[in-house]
Design a protein around this motif. Structure first.
Motif, PDB file in Angstrom:
ATOM      1  N   ASP A  27       0.819  -1.219   0.000  1.00 22.60           N
ATOM      2  CA  ASP A  27       0.000   0.000   0.000  1.00 22.60           C
ATOM      3  C   ASP A  27       0.847   1.261   0.000  1.00 22.60           C
ATOM      4  N   GLY A  28       2.172   1.095  -0.082  1.00 22.61           N
ATOM      5  CA  GLY A  28       3.065   2.238  -0.163  1.00 22.61           C
ATOM      6  C   GLY A  28       3.605   2.707   1.170  1.00 22.61           C
ATOM      7  N   ARG A  29       3.055   2.188   2.286  1.00 23.69           N
ATOM      8  CA  ARG A  29       3.513   2.600   3.608  1.00 23.69           C
ATOM      9  C   ARG A  29       4.759   1.817   4.020  1.00 23.69           C
ATOM     10  N   TRP A  30       5.529   2.414   4.930  1.00 18.68           N
ATOM     11  CA  TRP A  30       6.717   1.765   5.464  1.00 18.68           C
ATOM     12  C   TRP A  30       6.418   1.245   6.860  1.00 18.68           C
ATOM     13  N   GLU A  31       7.063   0.134   7.211  1.00 22.77           N
ATOM     14  CA  GLU A  31       6.835  -0.465   8.528  1.00 22.77           C
ATOM     15  C   GLU A  31       8.151  -0.929   9.139  1.00 22.77           C
ATOM     16  N   PHE A  32       8.352  -0.556  10.397  1.00 21.95           N
ATOM     17  CA  PHE A  32       9.473  -1.082  11.178  1.00 21.95           C
ATOM     18  C   PHE A  32       8.914  -2.167  12.078  1.00 21.95           C
ATOM     19  N   ARG A  33       9.588  -3.301  12.143  1.00 17.89           N
ATOM     20  CA  ARG A  33       9.093  -4.425  12.946  1.00 17.89           C
ATOM     21  C   ARG A  33      10.278  -5.144  13.564  1.00 17.89           C
ATOM     22  N   ARG A  34      10.143  -5.462  14.859  1.00 17.45           N
ATOM     23  CA  ARG A  34      11.245  -6.157  15.544  1.00 17.45           C
ATOM     24  C   ARG A  34      10.685  -7.122  16.581  1.00 17.45           C
ATOM     25  N   GLU A  35      11.241  -8.328  16.591  1.00 14.46           N
ATOM     26  CA  GLU A  35      10.838  -9.299  17.610  1.00 14.46           C
ATOM     27  C   GLU A  35      11.655  -9.055  18.865  1.00 14.46           C
ATOM     28  N   ILE A  36      10.958  -9.093  20.005  1.00 15.98           N
ATOM     29  CA  ILE A  36      11.639  -8.915  21.283  1.00 15.98           C
ATOM     30  C   ILE A  36      11.540 -10.215  22.073  1.00 15.98           C
ATOM     31  N   SER A  37      12.016 -10.213  23.280  1.00 18.85           N
ATOM     32  CA  SER A  37      12.005 -11.442  24.085  1.00 18.85           C
ATOM     33  C   SER A  37      10.578 -11.928  24.306  1.00 18.85           C
ATOM     34  N   ARG A  38      10.431 -13.225  24.522  1.00 18.79           N
ATOM     35  CA  ARG A  38       9.116 -13.800  24.777  1.00 18.79           C
ATOM     36  C   ARG A  38       8.538 -13.269  26.076  1.00 18.79           C
ATOM     37  N   ASP A  39       7.239 -13.227  26.151  1.00 19.41           N
ATOM     38  CA  ASP A  39       6.553 -12.779  27.358  1.00 19.41           C
ATOM     39  C   ASP A  39       6.879 -13.753  28.490  1.00 19.41           C
ATOM     40  N   PRO A  40       7.521 -13.288  29.584  1.00 21.64           N
ATOM     41  CA  PRO A  40       7.886 -14.205  30.684  1.00 21.64           C
ATOM     42  C   PRO A  40       6.671 -14.867  31.325  1.00 21.64           C
ATOM     43  N   ALA A  41       5.528 -14.186  31.286  1.00 18.97           N
ATOM     44  CA  ALA A  41       4.336 -14.715  31.951  1.00 18.97           C
ATOM     45  C   ALA A  41       3.657 -15.807  31.129  1.00 18.97           C
TER      46      ALA A  41
END
Length: 425
Positions: A27-41
């Motif tokens: 759609d022409g938009r830019w996206e930043f995406r990053r995986e972080i640590s798993r939810d400890p709970a």
């Protein structure tokens, strides 16, 4: 790679592991995406993502999200979050899992603690900070209220420990504030009848067009339901004709709703799982306090007939409130408390709270030696422990039980008659 594959790939730049991805979407938009640590709970994977019309916009929004997550402790940052910032995020999540009244109370407790130690960073929090917080609050709070502040703080820090933001909750190393239990005063077995009979003589100010006899009858029935059925205030205020049932010929009340103060519609936050219907002002019709509170409570045929006589005389529909104020709105606890105190005064009875009527009910069921499971069911409690908390044994019933349990330990033939001699003045 074929042309078709190339078109479906969407412009994506590979970066080093852990740095995330920059995506140029179709759609022409830019996206930043990053995986972080798993939810400890929960152990679930977590991602941070932000999009914008330009790469710079997307990056700015992404950085802002990261900064906010670091501020509240959702993401490890250069510094541990301040306790007040973590509390803000914890309360937002807590709000989704409790009823509005529970949230309001808990939020007030947490805010009071944050006013004292909120500027301390999570990792720097020590048991001494907790003790200092309790010392400061103890100057203006009753012991039982202070302990609830401690419990609220501990709940929040237990979650911080679970999220691995701190190695251990410092509250675990602090003794909870001491609370000496206070016994609720209740009326004697025959006094509720005196209270109810005194309602017409209470001298309360009359308001609205409703005939005095209807107003008096309303309070007499409400007070009788408090004693005879052990119903909570909100359960009595919410009573509707459809809840009056007969099971196997036994008249009773199928308690299945209550009225609570959740706030005005534009301000109240009602969790998706909670069934609540706005009635008037800040009052909402909602489900009982707990699953056990949804119960069938038998009542006398006399009370049953008087309730139905009121319903028919006033033309109350199946799903309309049996008890309302002069304007046709739900009863408020402050109004009931006013009429209750007036009736106590008119009857010459000691001052007791309206809620003590539930204690009276629990005590009378114990006096009748009702089985524990029956007593718990009638009270709508989840355990006999709570029902016992509501139970107060009077001296007469204790003497009777003790007399049945202890055999005669003295031979009457050895009794020596004594003569009381009054000294001459």
């Amino acid at each position: 790679m074929t042309a078709k594959t190339s078109r479906n790939t969407v412009g994506r730049s590979r970066r080093t592991k852990g740095a995330g991805s920059i995506i140029h979407r179709t759609d022409g938009r830019w996206e930043f995406r990053r995986e972080i640590s798993r939810d400890p709970a929960t152990g679930k994977r977590r991602f941070i993502a932000a999009s914008g019309r330009t790469k710079a916009d997307a990056r700015e929004r992404f950085d802002a999200k990261v900064a906010e997550m670091e501020r509240t402790g959702l993401l490890p940052g250069a510094k541990s979050p301040y306790l007040k910032d973590y509390a803000e995020r914890w309360l937002e999540e807590y709000r989704l899992n409790v009823k509005p009244t529970t949230y309001r109370t808990r939020a007030g407790r947490i805010k009071a603690c944050m006013d004292v130690i909120g500027r301390v960073r999570l990792t720097e929090l020590t048991p001494d900070h907790v003790r200092q917080c309790m010392r400061v609050l103890s100057k203006r709070l009753a012991p039982s209220t202070l302990k609830d502040h401690f419990v609220s703080l501990k709940m929040m820090l237990d979650q911080a420990e679970l999220e691995e933001l701190i190695p251990v909750d410092p509250c675990r190393r602090v003794k909870p504030p001491r609370v000496e239990p206070t016994e609720t005063k209740i009326l004697s077995p025959d006094q509720p009848k005196q209270l109810i009979e005194a309602v017409p003589n209470r001298g309360a100010k009359r308001r609205g067009p409703a005939p005095t006899v209807d107003v008096d009858e309303s309070w007499m029935l409400l007070f009788e339901l408090a004693f005879a059925a052990g119903m909570r205030e909100g359960e009595r205020y919410a009573l509707m004709p459809y809840e009056l049932e007969q099971r196997d010929g036994v008249p009773g009340i199928n308690v299945q709703q209550q009225i609570q103060q959740y706030g005005k519609p534009e301000q109240a936050v009602i969790p998706a799982w909670l069934k609540a219907e706005h009635l008037y002002g800040i009052l909402w019709l909602t489900t009982p306090k707990t699953h056990a509170a949804h119960r069938f409570v038998p009542i006398s045929m006399s009370l049953w007939q008087r309730l139905w006589a009121r319903i028919k005389r006033l033309g109350i529909g199946p799903r309309q409130l049996i008890f309302t104020n002069s304007r046709g709105n739900p009863i408020r606890s402050s109004t009931e408390r006013y009429n209750w105190n007036k009736a106590l005064e008119a009857a010459g009875l000691p001052p007791v709270t309206i809620h003590s009527a539930r204690h009276w009910t629990a005590s009378m069921t114990a006096r009748a030696n009702m089985p524990d499971d029956a007593r718990t069911a009638i009270m709508g409690h989840t355990s006999i422990t709570m029902t016992n908390h509501y139970t107060h044994r009077d001296e007469a019933s204790l003497a009777k039980l003790l007399g049945q349990a202890i055999p005669d330990l003295h031979d009457d033939t050895d009794i020596i008659e004594a003569e009381v001699i009054e000294e001459a003045s």
